[in-house]
Design a protein around this motif. Structure first.
Motif, short mmCIF file in Angstrom:
data_model
loop_
_atom_site.label_atom_id
_atom_site.label_comp_id
_atom_site.label_asym_id
_atom_site.label_seq_id
_atom_site.Cartn_x
_atom_site.Cartn_y
_atom_site.Cartn_z
N VAL A 51 -1.45 -43.07 25.28
CA VAL A 51 -0.50 -42.41 24.33
C VAL A 51 0.71 -42.75 25.36
CG1 VAL A 51 -2.28 -40.34 23.83
CG2 VAL A 51 -0.52 -40.34 26.04
N LYS A 52 1.92 -42.36 24.39
CA LYS A 52 3.33 -42.64 25.12
C LYS A 52 3.59 -41.99 26.21
CE LYS A 52 5.88 -39.72 21.75
NZ LYS A 52 6.77 -39.85 20.59
N ASP A 53 4.41 -42.40 26.87
CA ASP A 53 4.75 -41.72 28.54
C ASP A 53 5.67 -40.44 28.34
OD1 ASP A 53 3.60 -43.78 30.09
OD2 ASP A 53 5.35 -44.79 30.24
N ASN A 54 6.34 -40.27 26.91
CA ASN A 54 7.18 -39.19 26.98
C ASN A 54 6.68 -38.16 26.18
OD1 ASN A 54 7.62 -41.01 24.91
ND2 ASN A 54 9.90 -40.59 24.86
N LEU A 55 5.38 -38.07 25.76
CA LEU A 55 4.76 -37.11 24.75
C LEU A 55 4.93 -35.69 25.51
CD1 LEU A 55 2.83 -36.98 22.31
CD2 LEU A 55 1.05 -37.07 23.74
N THR A 56 5.34 -34.79 24.44
CA THR A 56 5.47 -33.50 24.88
C THR A 56 4.55 -32.50 24.35
OG1 THR A 56 6.85 -32.77 23.12
CG2 THR A 56 8.02 -33.73 24.95
N GLU A 57 4.50 -31.46 24.89
CA GLU A 57 3.72 -30.47 24.28
C GLU A 57 3.94 -29.92 23.01
OE1 GLU A 57 1.86 -25.54 24.98
OE2 GLU A 57 3.13 -26.63 26.67
N ALA A 58 5.23 -29.81 22.65
CA ALA A 58 5.93 -29.63 21.29
C ALA A 58 5.42 -30.34 20.25
CB ALA A 58 7.23 -29.45 21.47
N GLU A 59 5.03 -31.68 20.73
CA GLU A 59 4.59 -32.96 19.74
C GLU A 59 2.95 -32.87 19.54
OE1 GLU A 59 7.22 -36.66 20.10
OE2 GLU A 59 6.30 -35.99 22.21
N VAL A 60 2.28 -32.26 20.63
CA VAL A 60 0.92 -32.24 20.59
C VAL A 60 0.29 -30.96 19.89
CG1 VAL A 60 -1.30 -32.11 21.93
CG2 VAL A 60 0.82 -33.72 22.66
N ARG A 61 1.12 -29.81 20.26
CA ARG A 61 0.55 -28.62 19.48
C ARG A 61 0.32 -28.64 17.94
NH1 ARG A 61 -2.17 -24.83 21.82
NH2 ARG A 61 -1.01 -25.29 23.47
N PRO A 62 1.28 -29.39 17.48
CA PRO A 62 1.00 -29.29 15.79
C PRO A 62 -0.64 -30.12 15.67
CG PRO A 62 3.35 -29.73 16.42
CD PRO A 62 2.67 -29.74 17.51
N LEU A 63 -0.61 -31.23 16.16
CA LEU A 63 -1.56 -31.90 15.99
C LEU A 63 -2.92 -31.21 16.51
CD1 LEU A 63 -3.31 -34.53 15.72
CD2 LEU A 63 -3.04 -35.06 18.03
N MET A 64 -2.80 -30.31 17.50
CA MET A 64 -4.05 -29.73 17.77
C MET A 64 -4.42 -28.48 16.65
SD MET A 64 -3.75 -28.88 21.76
CE MET A 64 -5.23 -28.26 22.18
N ASP A 65 -3.33 -28.05 16.06
CA ASP A 65 -3.46 -27.04 15.01
C ASP A 65 -3.89 -27.60 13.75
OD1 ASP A 65 -2.24 -24.98 16.70
OD2 ASP A 65 -0.14 -25.01 15.86
N LEU A 66 -3.66 -29.03 13.68
CA LEU A 66 -4.05 -29.48 12.41
C LEU A 66 -5.54 -29.87 12.47
CD1 LEU A 66 -3.43 -30.96 9.62
CD2 LEU A 66 -2.88 -33.13 10.93
N ILE A 67 -5.96 -30.37 13.66
CA ILE A 67 -7.42 -30.35 13.99
C ILE A 67 -8.17 -29.26 13.86
CG2 ILE A 67 -8.97 -30.99 15.64
CD1 ILE A 67 -6.98 -33.16 16.90
N ILE A 68 -7.74 -28.05 14.12
CA ILE A 68 -8.40 -26.71 13.87
C ILE A 68 -8.33 -26.43 12.33
CG2 ILE A 68 -8.40 -24.54 14.31
CD1 ILE A 68 -7.26 -25.02 17.27
N SER A 69 -7.21 -26.55 11.81
CA SER A 69 -7.03 -26.22 10.33
C SER A 69 -8.09 -27.19 9.41
CB SER A 69 -5.63 -26.11 10.00
OG SER A 69 -5.34 -27.50 9.74
N LYS A 70 -8.12 -28.33 9.90
CA LYS A 70 -9.27 -29.20 9.02
C LYS A 70 -10.46 -28.99 9.15
CE LYS A 70 -5.66 -31.25 6.69
NZ LYS A 70 -5.53 -31.04 5.47
N ASN A 71 -11.03 -28.59 10.29
CA ASN A 71 -12.21 -28.27 10.93
C ASN A 71 -12.90 -29.41 10.73
OD1 ASN A 71 -14.26 -26.70 11.94
ND2 ASN A 71 -14.99 -25.89 9.79
#
Length: 53
Positions: free
Chosen positions: A24-44
């Motif tokens: 992953v890119k060096d400057n990845l932030t929690e604010a960028e990752v959190r929506p991805l995690m939410d999407l993974i959960i919502s798509k089941n």
């Protein structure tokens, strides 16, 4: 050295489940990752022996 991202979820049984993403890119932030995690959960899209995430 390539960085990796470890996302930790909890399944229906209350057990932690990790998804690792390499290089992953060096400057990845929690604010960028959190929506991805939410999407993974919502798509089941993942199921574990302890149920859905």
């Amino acid at each position: 050295m390539a960085k990796s991202l470890q996302m930790v979820f909890q399944n229906q049984a209350g057990k932690n489940v990790s998804i690792n993403v390499p290089e992953v890119k060096d400057n990845l932030t929690e604010a960028e990752v959190r929506p991805l995690m939410d999407l993974i959960i919502s798509k089941n899209i993942f199921d574990t022996t302890g149920g859905s995430l």
